[in-house]
Design an enzyme around this catalytic site. Structure first.
Site, PDB file in Angstrom:
ATOM      1  CG  HIS A  33      -0.721   6.625  -5.857  1.00 42.68           C
ATOM      2  ND1 HIS A  33      -0.874   7.856  -6.466  1.00 42.68           N
ATOM      3  CD2 HIS A  33      -1.250   6.760  -4.627  1.00 42.68           C
ATOM      4  CE1 HIS A  33      -1.451   8.698  -5.630  1.00 42.68           C
ATOM      5  NE2 HIS A  33      -1.689   8.058  -4.510  1.00 42.68           N
TER       6      HIS A  33
ATOM      7  CB  VAL B 142      -1.570  10.172 -10.386  1.00 46.63           C
ATOM      8  CG1 VAL B 142      -2.205   9.615  -9.138  1.00 46.63           C
ATOM      9  CG2 VAL B 142      -1.237  11.626 -10.228  1.00 46.63           C
TER      10      VAL B 142
ATOM     11  N   GLY C 258       1.394  12.679  -4.202  1.00 47.43           N
ATOM     12  CA  GLY C 258       1.810  14.010  -3.770  1.00 47.43           C
ATOM     13  C   GLY C 258       2.806  13.976  -2.634  1.00 47.43           C
ATOM     14  CB  CYS C 259       3.209  11.753   0.313  1.00 49.11           C
ATOM     15  SG  CYS C 259       3.193  10.115  -0.425  1.00 49.11           S
TER      16      CYS C 259
ATOM     17  CG  ASP D 163      10.287  12.182   1.382  1.00 48.55           C
ATOM     18  OD1 ASP D 163      10.135  12.305   2.616  1.00 48.55           O
ATOM     19  OD2 ASP D 163      11.269  11.605   0.880  1.00 48.55           O
TER      20      ASP D 163
END
Length: 166
Positions: free
Chosen positions: A66, A72, A75-76, A80
């Site tokens: 990713h 990077v 964001g998930c 989480d």
């Protein structure tokens, strides 16, 4: 109260808060290295707060995929982590059941976390805690890097359920 890396790993193995109760994910999905502060008072709403951190390593699994050539942290995964921490807060509060993310109100991404970030911090501000009919916690949370809010989430919601399939 604090939880060391060894205690975080113990929470991910299950049983830390009693058999069948809240636990953290293990292995690659564990997004927490340390909880530096957890209290039932204080925070933005006076109902509790939690501070934690994750050391960022350039060889974390998610950087390889990713994105290729532009690594990077997704964001998930930060989101989480905030749900994970709210589940810990519920277990620490003595509430029974296994944690499940139930929702989030609004999420804002204001920056990115790169392989050379060093570490990130998490903060949760507990808004509401329901004990019955099902234990549920609602909180606002932030992911912070170098003193700046990178991700912000309102109305994170986690519930504790019984009868989880093994």
């Amino acid at each position: 109260m604090q939880f060391s890396k060894a205690q975080i790993l113990e929470i991910s193995e299950g049983g830390f808060f009693g058999p069948g109760n809240a636990q953290l994910p293990n292995s690659n999905m564990l997004m927490i290295d340390e909880i530096s502060n957890i209290t039932a008072q204080g925070g933005r709403y006076g109902k509790g707060q939690l501070s934690a951190s994750l050391n960022i390593h350039p060889d974390h699994w998610f950087f390889a995929c990713h994105f290729r050539g532009d690594p990077v942290m997704p964001g998930c995964l930060g989101l989480d982590a905030l749900w994970q921490l709210l589940g810990v807060f519920l277990g620490w509060s003595g509430l029974p059941g296994k944690g499940r993310a139930l929702g989030v109100g609004k999420v804002k991404f204001r920056g990115q976390i790169y392989p050379d970030a060093g570490s990130i911090q998490y903060q949760l501000h507990i808004k509401r805690l329901f004990r019955k009919p099902m234990p549920i916690g609602i909180a606002d949370g932030m992911v912070i890097h170098n003193g700046e809010v990178i991700y912000e989430a309102s109305d994170l919601t986690v519930g504790l359920i019984d009868g989880v399939r093994e």
